[in-house]
Design a protein around this motif. Sequence first.
Motif, PDB file in Angstrom:
ATOM      1  N   SER A  73     -23.188  11.996   4.169  1.00 34.72           N
ATOM      2  CA  SER A  73     -23.570  12.828   3.030  1.00 34.72           C
ATOM      3  C   SER A  73     -24.267  12.053   1.922  1.00 34.72           C
ATOM      4  N   ARG A  74     -23.874  10.768   1.718  1.00 36.41           N
ATOM      5  CA  ARG A  74     -24.431  10.004   0.595  1.00 36.41           C
ATOM      6  C   ARG A  74     -25.015   8.658   0.999  1.00 36.41           C
ATOM      7  N   GLY A  75     -24.956   8.308   2.290  1.00 38.54           N
ATOM      8  CA  GLY A  75     -25.521   7.045   2.743  1.00 38.54           C
ATOM      9  C   GLY A  75     -24.747   5.822   2.299  1.00 38.54           C
ATOM     10  N   VAL A  76     -23.450   5.979   2.018  1.00 36.30           N
ATOM     11  CA  VAL A  76     -22.622   4.859   1.580  1.00 36.30           C
ATOM     12  C   VAL A  76     -22.138   4.084   2.802  1.00 36.30           C
ATOM     13  N   ASP A  77     -22.188   2.766   2.718  1.00 40.55           N
ATOM     14  CA  ASP A  77     -21.662   1.901   3.773  1.00 40.55           C
ATOM     15  C   ASP A  77     -20.140   1.875   3.642  1.00 40.55           C
ATOM     16  N   VAL A  78     -19.428   2.536   4.572  1.00 41.87           N
ATOM     17  CA  VAL A  78     -17.978   2.706   4.464  1.00 41.87           C
ATOM     18  C   VAL A  78     -17.279   2.054   5.650  1.00 41.87           C
ATOM     19  N   GLN A  79     -16.199   1.354   5.359  1.00 40.45           N
ATOM     20  CA  GLN A  79     -15.336   0.814   6.410  1.00 40.45           C
ATOM     21  C   GLN A  79     -13.886   1.106   6.030  1.00 40.45           C
ATOM     22  N   VAL A  80     -13.143   1.750   6.942  1.00 39.27           N
ATOM     23  CA  VAL A  80     -11.734   2.073   6.724  1.00 39.27           C
ATOM     24  C   VAL A  80     -10.939   1.497   7.888  1.00 39.27           C
ATOM     25  N   ARG A  81      -9.977   0.626   7.574  1.00 38.59           N
ATOM     26  CA  ARG A  81      -9.193  -0.028   8.623  1.00 38.59           C
ATOM     27  C   ARG A  81      -7.702   0.105   8.333  1.00 38.59           C
ATOM     28  N   PHE A  82      -6.919   0.280   9.406  1.00 37.48           N
ATOM     29  CA  PHE A  82      -5.466   0.372   9.316  1.00 37.48           C
ATOM     30  C   PHE A  82      -4.839  -0.710  10.194  1.00 37.48           C
ATOM     31  N   ARG A  83      -3.729  -1.266   9.722  1.00 37.37           N
ATOM     32  CA  ARG A  83      -2.917  -2.134  10.560  1.00 37.37           C
ATOM     33  C   ARG A  83      -1.446  -1.801  10.328  1.00 37.37           C
ATOM     34  N   ALA A  84      -0.624  -2.122  11.341  1.00 43.71           N
ATOM     35  CA  ALA A  84       0.785  -1.737  11.331  1.00 43.71           C
ATOM     36  C   ALA A  84       1.674  -2.931  10.979  1.00 43.71           C
ATOM     37  N   LEU A  85       2.659  -2.674  10.136  1.00 45.75           N
ATOM     38  CA  LEU A  85       3.627  -3.695   9.742  1.00 45.75           C
ATOM     39  C   LEU A  85       4.885  -3.595  10.598  1.00 45.75           C
ATOM     40  N   PRO A  86       5.534  -4.724  10.882  1.00 41.10           N
ATOM     41  CA  PRO A  86       6.771  -4.689  11.665  1.00 41.10           C
ATOM     42  C   PRO A  86       8.015  -4.508  10.804  1.00 41.10           C
ATOM     43  N   PHE A  87       7.848  -3.996   9.595  1.00 45.15           N
ATOM     44  CA  PHE A  87       8.985  -3.766   8.699  1.00 45.15           C
ATOM     45  C   PHE A  87       8.688  -2.594   7.776  1.00 45.15           C
ATOM     46  N   THR A  88       9.736  -2.069   7.145  1.00 50.61           N
ATOM     47  CA  THR A  88       9.585  -1.007   6.153  1.00 50.61           C
ATOM     48  C   THR A  88       9.330  -1.637   4.793  1.00 50.61           C
ATOM     49  N   PRO A  89       8.184  -1.402   4.180  1.00 45.95           N
ATOM     50  CA  PRO A  89       7.918  -2.048   2.885  1.00 45.95           C
ATOM     51  C   PRO A  89       8.827  -1.490   1.788  1.00 45.95           C
ATOM     52  N   PRO A  90       9.545  -2.352   1.065  1.00 45.26           N
ATOM     53  CA  PRO A  90      10.382  -1.885  -0.041  1.00 45.26           C
ATOM     54  C   PRO A  90       9.592  -1.623  -1.315  1.00 45.26           C
ATOM     55  N   VAL A  91       8.286  -1.983  -1.296  1.00 47.69           N
ATOM     56  CA  VAL A  91       7.410  -1.791  -2.453  1.00 47.69           C
ATOM     57  C   VAL A  91       6.087  -1.224  -1.971  1.00 47.69           C
TER      58      VAL A  91
END
Length: 302
Positions: free
Chosen positions: A206-224
């Motif tokens: 829609s706007r020609g923006v260079d976008v990168q979205v990445r996810f990674r998984a943690l081996p623990f529940t973050p307390p923060v």
Amino acid sequence: MVVEPGHDSVNGRKRPQPSHRTHREVAAELRARIRSGVLRSGQRMPTQAQLVQEFGVERGVVRQALRILQTEGLLTNVSRGSPATVAPGPAGVTGPEAPPQPTTVALGHRIAEAFNASHVAIDALCLTAISLTLALSEPLRRIHAGELNPAKVDVRILLPSREINLAFPVPVEGGGEDDPVHQRWLAMRNAQGRVLRHNLLALRSSRGVDVQVRFRALPFTPPVKLYVLNGSEALFAYYTLGRREEQVEDEPLQLYDALGTQSMLFAFEQGAGLRDTTFVEQSCLWFDALWETISSELVLTS
């Protein structure tokens, strides 16, 4: 005698030529005054006429700049009439004087301000990405409206792995990967992640923006939860646990859980003092270390 715009004054001097400043540049200057304390909480802003004269711009430019600051939660009472007022708090103050605020109050305008940069970089560590998805709605709207024009957006998100037994949310009586509370959390994690990724990637077409979205998984529940914006600001909150009852699969169930959207968010900014600068630098290092070492590929499927 009032000199009409575009006419010479009666003493023979020419009216100053209009400035080429944009509304974003005017907003940036006023934002800096608010955040530095030059303009204090509850103080009335200069009138639009005074700002027009100071910056040498058209009134429309000033109005657009004030609307940006209102959207970010820095100003109230923005109208064509009386001068705007610096918001209580104010919301944009960081550093030792910044009061913590609930995530739903503080995160949106901080994310919106981050999108004034040409290259937007957001790192987030959280439980489900609900707060981040909500906070992104306003800057995305403004990009589609042509009010913001970043050239590049990089987003990295760390979320708990589906393979672990979460510390929370969990049934009071105990649970595991197959219990309905875990399955509901997993469905929410995946759904929010997919929505966030879809909304950001839509900026490419829609706007020609260079976008990168990445996810990674943690081996623990973050307390923060942690958000690092453009490498220069860190927003930090504790997940505070409580016991409550919820309907899960149409049955009342006692849970240990945290309301992440209400977690109090503390803001730290580079340049606001040694404490803040060090906290931001260490937050960047901590996030990078998690991303590059013990995290793993995350696939947003059930």
